[in-house]
Design a protein around this motif. Structure first.
Motif, short mmCIF file in Angstrom:
data_model
loop_
_atom_site.label_atom_id
_atom_site.label_comp_id
_atom_site.label_asym_id
_atom_site.label_seq_id
_atom_site.Cartn_x
_atom_site.Cartn_y
_atom_site.Cartn_z
N ASP A 1 30.74 38.81 31.61
CA ASP A 1 32.04 39.17 32.15
C ASP A 1 32.58 40.38 31.39
O ASP A 1 32.01 40.80 30.39
N GLN B 1 39.53 40.38 31.83
CA GLN B 1 40.09 40.27 33.20
C GLN B 1 40.86 41.51 33.63
O GLN B 1 40.73 41.97 34.75
N GLU C 1 38.55 44.29 34.62
CA GLU C 1 37.99 44.05 35.95
C GLU C 1 39.02 44.33 37.05
O GLU C 1 38.70 44.90 38.09
N LEU C 2 40.26 43.96 36.80
CA LEU C 2 41.34 44.22 37.76
C LEU C 2 41.49 45.72 37.97
O LEU C 2 41.59 46.19 39.12
#
Length: 280
Positions: free
Chosen positions: A244, A247, A250-251
Motif C-alpha cells: 500500500d 491513504q 493514494e487519494l
C-alpha cells in the motif's frame, strides 16, 4: 567511505527450503546506510528485508557479495564482536528479548556481557531508560508491562551498549496502535537527539513515511529507493509489488487521475488539507 555505517555490495543470501530446494532470499543487493541516517526498508513477507537486517549484525553471513559495518568485513571472524558492539538489533517479539525479572537488570545485561565496569553500567542503565521514557519503571517486572513498554526496554538494553547503529526488524508488528506510536516516537528521538543510525524494517506505511530514505524490497531485490516523497507517489508500482501507500498519497493520485490538479507527493492529512484549500 567515512560517512558509511553499513555497506552491502552485491549481497546474495541462499537458503535451503523444507523440500531441500535452494532459494535466493537476497539477490545481488547493493545498499549503503549513512551515519546518522534513518533508513526504512519496506517490503512484504518473503521480500528479503529481514534477511538483510540479519546480515547487518552478523546473524547471517553472505552466500555471495560483501557486507561492511564501519568498514569491517562481516566475514572476518575477529570482527564479529566489534560489529555487534557497533550495531544493536531489536526484534519483533519483545518477550523473546527480555532476560531478567527486573527492568533495570534487563537493561544492564548487555553492558555486563561486554565487560563494562559496574559504576559505568549504573550510569548507562539510568541514561538509557530515561532516553526511552521508562526510567520510572526501572524496578518493575518486565512481564507486567505492555508490549510497547517492553519493546522500549529492549531498545534501552541496546542503547546501554552505546551502539552507533540500531537495526529494528519489524519491532511494532506485535503491538497495538498506541504501542506502535510509542516505539516509533522513541526510535525517532534516539535518531535525532543521539545521532544513532537507524535501520527500520517494516511493512507499515505510516512508519515508512517518517524515514529519511526508503528502500522497497521485492523478491530479494531493491525495487524502489528514495525519499518518502519520491517513493510513495509511485502508487501503481507499489500496488504491483503488493504494498500500500499512505491513504492521503493514494487519494492525491486518484484525484490527479480524475483531472484535479493536486500535488501527488502528499504524505500527511495536513498537507492534503492545504492542497485542497489551494484548489478553491
Amino acid at each position: 567511505m567515512d560517512n558509511e555505517m553499513i555497506n552491502c555490495v552485491d549481497l546474495m543470501h541462499k537458503y535451503v527450503d523444507n523440500e531441500g530446494n535452494e532459494k535466493l532470499a537476497v539477490n545481488g543487493v547493493s545498499l549503503s546506510v549513512k551515519k546518522g541516517e534513518f533508513l526504512v526498508v519496506l517490503g512484504h513477507n518473503g521480500s528479503g528485508k529481514s534477511t538483510i537486517a540479519k546480515h547487518m549484525n552478523v546473524l547471517l553471513l553472505p552466500s555471495g557479495g560483501k557486507v561492511y559495518v564501519s568498514g569491517m568485513d562481516t566475514e572476518v571472524e575477529e570482527n564479529m564482536w566489534e560489529i555487534r558492539k557497533n550495531v544493536g538489533m531489536v526484534f519483533q517479539n519483545p518477550d523473546n528479548q527480555l532476560v531478567a525479572t527486573i527492568v533495570e537488570e534487563d537493561v544492564a545485561f548487555g553492558p555486563e556481557n561486554i565487560g563494562i565496569p559496574p559504576v559505568e553500567i549504573r550510569k548507562r542503565v539510568d541514561e538509557s531508560l530515561k532516553k526511552v521514557g521508562m526510567y520510572e519503571y526501572r524496578k518493575h517486572a518486565p512481564h507486567l508491562l505492555s508490549g510497547g513498554q517492553k519493546q522500549r526496554i529492549a531498545i534501552a538494553g541496546i542503547l546501554a551498549m552505546s551502539p552507533k547503529c540500531i537495526v529494528l526488524d519489524e519491532p511494532t508488528a506485535m503491538l497495538d496502535p498506541s504501542g506502535r506510536r510509542e516505539v516509533l516516537k522513541t526510535i525517532k528521538q534516539i535518531n535525532k537527539e543521539n545521532g544513532i543510525t537507524i535501520v527500520l524494517i517494516t511493512h507499515y506505511m505510516d512508519e515508512a513515511v517518517q524515514g529519511d530514505r526508503v528502500v522497497v524490497m521485492d523478491q530479494g531485490k531493491i525495487a524502489l529507493e528514495g525519499t518518502p516523497r519520491e517513493v510513495f507517489p509511485k502508487v501503481k508500482m507499489m500496488k504491483e509489488i503488493g504494498l500500500d501507500v499512505p491513504q492521503v498519497t493514494e487519494l492525491a493520485y486518484e484525484l490527479n487521475k480524475e483531472g484535479i490538479n493536486i500535488n501527488t507527493d502528499i504524505l500527511s492529512i495536513e498537507e492534503m488539507v492545504d492542497a485542497l484549500c489551494q484548489l478553491k
